[in-house]
Design a protein around this motif. Sequence first.
Motif, PDB file in Angstrom:
ATOM      1  N   UNK A  16       0.830  -1.213   0.000  1.00 55.71           N
ATOM      2  CA  UNK A  16       0.000   0.000   0.000  1.00 55.71           C
ATOM      3  C   UNK A  16       0.859   1.255   0.000  1.00 55.71           C
ATOM      4  N   UNK A  17       1.955   1.189   0.733  1.00 54.03           N
ATOM      5  CA  UNK A  17       2.868   2.329   0.796  1.00 54.03           C
ATOM      6  C   UNK A  17       3.490   2.578  -0.590  1.00 54.03           C
ATOM      7  N   UNK A  18       3.927   1.519  -1.265  1.00 53.56           N
ATOM      8  CA  UNK A  18       4.502   1.659  -2.610  1.00 53.56           C
ATOM      9  C   UNK A  18       3.460   2.241  -3.575  1.00 53.56           C
ATOM     10  N   UNK A  19       2.199   1.816  -3.417  1.00 59.52           N
ATOM     11  CA  UNK A  19       1.131   2.340  -4.271  1.00 59.52           C
ATOM     12  C   UNK A  19       0.974   3.845  -4.046  1.00 59.52           C
ATOM     13  N   UNK A  20       0.947   4.258  -2.773  1.00 64.62           N
ATOM     14  CA  UNK A  20       0.817   5.682  -2.444  1.00 64.62           C
ATOM     15  C   UNK A  20       1.996   6.483  -2.982  1.00 64.62           C
ATOM     16  N   UNK A  21       3.200   5.879  -2.912  1.00 65.74           N
ATOM     17  CA  UNK A  21       4.427   6.560  -3.344  1.00 65.74           C
ATOM     18  C   UNK A  21       4.561   6.586  -4.865  1.00 65.74           C
ATOM     19  N   UNK A  22       3.670   5.855  -5.550  1.00 66.39           N
ATOM     20  CA  UNK A  22       3.741   5.816  -7.008  1.00 66.39           C
ATOM     21  C   UNK A  22       4.818   4.880  -7.538  1.00 66.39           C
ATOM     22  N   UNK A  24       4.561   1.614  -7.498  1.00 65.90           N
ATOM     23  CA  UNK A  24       3.854   0.464  -8.056  1.00 65.90           C
ATOM     24  C   UNK A  24       2.602   1.002  -8.748  1.00 65.90           C
ATOM     25  N   UNK A  25       2.398   0.639 -10.035  1.00 65.70           N
ATOM     26  CA  UNK A  25       1.173   1.107 -10.698  1.00 65.70           C
ATOM     27  C   UNK A  25      -0.062   0.483 -10.045  1.00 65.70           C
ATOM     28  N   UNK A  26      -1.172   1.225 -10.011  1.00 66.86           N
ATOM     29  CA  UNK A  26      -2.403   0.687  -9.431  1.00 66.86           C
ATOM     30  C   UNK A  26      -2.940  -0.455 -10.297  1.00 66.86           C
ATOM     31  N   UNK A  27      -3.593  -1.417  -9.648  1.00 70.47           N
ATOM     32  CA  UNK A  27      -4.238  -2.497 -10.394  1.00 70.47           C
ATOM     33  C   UNK A  27      -5.549  -2.010 -10.998  1.00 70.47           C
ATOM     34  N   UNK A  28      -6.094  -2.797 -11.937  1.00 74.77           N
ATOM     35  CA  UNK A  28      -7.378  -2.440 -12.532  1.00 74.77           C
ATOM     36  C   UNK A  28      -8.472  -2.652 -11.488  1.00 74.77           C
ATOM     37  N   UNK A  29      -9.243  -1.572 -11.170  1.00 71.13           N
ATOM     38  CA  UNK A  29     -10.283  -1.674 -10.137  1.00 71.13           C
ATOM     39  C   UNK A  29     -11.392  -2.597 -10.614  1.00 71.13           C
ATOM     40  N   UNK A  30     -11.758  -3.563  -9.779  1.00 68.94           N
ATOM     41  CA  UNK A  30     -12.845  -4.487 -10.130  1.00 68.94           C
ATOM     42  C   UNK A  30     -14.054  -4.254  -9.239  1.00 68.94           C
ATOM     43  N   UNK A  31     -13.848  -3.572  -8.115  1.00 69.01           N
ATOM     44  CA  UNK A  31     -14.917  -3.238  -7.170  1.00 69.01           C
ATOM     45  C   UNK A  31     -14.372  -2.089  -6.325  1.00 69.01           C
ATOM     46  N   UNK A  33     -13.388  -1.709  -3.404  1.00 69.49           N
ATOM     47  CA  UNK A  33     -12.235  -2.006  -2.558  1.00 69.49           C
ATOM     48  C   UNK A  33     -11.402  -3.176  -3.077  1.00 69.49           C
ATOM     49  N   UNK A  34     -11.464  -3.387  -4.377  1.00 69.74           N
ATOM     50  CA  UNK A  34     -10.857  -4.569  -4.974  1.00 69.74           C
ATOM     51  C   UNK A  34     -10.131  -4.155  -6.259  1.00 69.74           C
ATOM     52  N   UNK A  35      -8.947  -4.736  -6.494  1.00 70.83           N
ATOM     53  CA  UNK A  35      -8.240  -4.437  -7.738  1.00 70.83           C
ATOM     54  C   UNK A  35      -7.537  -5.693  -8.233  1.00 70.83           C
ATOM     55  N   UNK A  36      -7.353  -5.746  -9.530  1.00 71.21           N
ATOM     56  CA  UNK A  36      -6.657  -6.875 -10.150  1.00 71.21           C
ATOM     57  C   UNK A  36      -5.191  -6.529 -10.353  1.00 71.21           C
ATOM     58  N   UNK A  37      -4.317  -7.426  -9.883  1.00 79.43           N
ATOM     59  CA  UNK A  37      -2.900  -7.215 -10.117  1.00 79.43           C
ATOM     60  C   UNK A  37      -2.369  -8.313 -11.019  1.00 79.43           C
ATOM     61  N   UNK A  38      -1.468  -7.946 -11.905  1.00 78.91           N
ATOM     62  CA  UNK A  38      -0.934  -8.925 -12.854  1.00 78.91           C
ATOM     63  C   UNK A  38       0.527  -9.227 -12.584  1.00 78.91           C
ATOM     64  N   UNK A  39       1.133 -10.019 -13.469  1.00 79.50           N
ATOM     65  CA  UNK A  39       2.544 -10.393 -13.298  1.00 79.50           C
ATOM     66  C   UNK A  39       3.465  -9.167 -13.307  1.00 79.50           C
ATOM     67  N   UNK A  40       3.033  -8.060 -13.981  1.00 83.76           N
ATOM     68  CA  UNK A  40       3.900  -6.877 -14.021  1.00 83.76           C
ATOM     69  C   UNK A  40       4.008  -6.241 -12.629  1.00 83.76           C
ATOM     70  N   UNK A  41       2.945  -6.433 -11.808  1.00 85.98           N
ATOM     71  CA  UNK A  41       3.005  -5.912 -10.429  1.00 85.98           C
ATOM     72  C   UNK A  41       3.963  -6.741  -9.577  1.00 85.98           C
ATOM     73  N   UNK A  42       3.919  -8.061  -9.754  1.00 89.38           N
ATOM     74  CA  UNK A  42       4.828  -8.931  -9.007  1.00 89.38           C
ATOM     75  C   UNK A  42       6.271  -8.599  -9.386  1.00 89.38           C
TER      76      UNK A  42
END
Lengths: 217, 217
Positions: A16-22, A24-31, A33-42
């Motif tokens: 979450x901290x990396x997401x806030x700091x920019x 890590x790109x955000x995942x595609x929002x599915x709901x 409070x929910x997001x999809x993360x792919x292999x590029x995030x890993x």
Amino acid sequence: MAELSRTSGVTPATIKWYLREGLLPRGAATAPNQADYGPEHVRRLRLIRALLDIGGLSMARVRSIVGAIDDPEVPLDEVVRIAHAALARDEGGASLQDGSDLAASAADAFIAGRGWSVKAASPARAELAGLVRTIAHLEGRDPTGIVGGLAPYAEAIEPIAAAEVAGLPAGSPRDLVVERLVAGTVLMERALGILRRLAQESAFEVGHKDPPAGPVA
Amino acid sequence: MAELSRTSGVTPATIKWYLREGLLPRGAATAPNQADYGPEHVRRLRLIRALLDIGGLSMARVRSIVGAIDDPEVPLDEVVRIAHAALARDEGGASLQDGSDLAASAADAFIAGRGWSVKAASPARAELAGLVRTIAHLEGRDPTGIVGGLAPYAEAIEPIAAAEVAGLPAGSPRDLVVERLVAGTVLMERALGILRRLAQESAFEVGHKDPPAGPVA
């Protein structure tokens, strides 16, 4: 998010901290409070951890590297320059600088003598001058003699560096190439240091066995 | 003290701190508030600055190195081990460790394959395992393949390390040899990194000129 944490081994709080700091790109929002993360995030998470843990870089430096990776307008050689700047230790020579700049001249003569094409603003160029200045100071020696002593190191490293650049997977997508390039720059600098220390230890070990008295054979 | 500060370029406040910390041996007292400092003090101050500024070591690590230098009972190969431990980044692999230890096995097989004589407790050995683990993780590759990729690096560095150990001035006083050894270990690891980056930059520069489109020739 829970799955991304499990796969990458990075805690959700840190993600979450990396997401806030920019970082890590955000995942595609599915709901909401929910997001999809792919292999590029890993992959990105592992790169960040490698730069921090193995590279020993500060968060600020990781941020500048990731910024360059994420900007498709930044050309490859500029990404290299940014990764090099992140590895440079600017504090170095500056604090030991004396009036004359014999060290910088000697460093530049050395670079020219090797036929290397290096920009005036290259962070590694300033670092080399700082290092030569420090050694000259430490050992009370002439900068020209010191750069002379660097020749065998340059000789050994030159084909390695050329092979690294030539071996970049030119056909792959930009983000893959760039991530590989950055990781290679940082991790292989570390690898070289480790391998040199192992080979030194072994040379010592062998030298000490026979004859047992002297420091080296 | 004022003269020592002038010659070494280190402020009196910092010199006093080093004296209190035991990093710098006290000078011979000539009066209640006066002491004589010799060239060994200047040399020591420059070594400390080099380890901090160029080596990027913490004060704690500089302290352990200086302690080994000042103890005449510590044999040379142990001083090398202590300098290597100070350069190691233990945090590295550990945080990325997974259950299996394929990386450590691959690292050990690599060391054995090169015929290197390295102690089980060697800090560089643990670091190599950590590095292999990180790269395997980052690139989703097999540890055995990764250590295979290290071979050209080891090939290039081996003669350098052997020459460094063989070139130690065996006849000189112990403190001179040891200081030279520590400075060489730390500064030349830095030098190798800098030279690799310069050679990389040059290879990129040349590759980009012709043809101008592709990332590398």
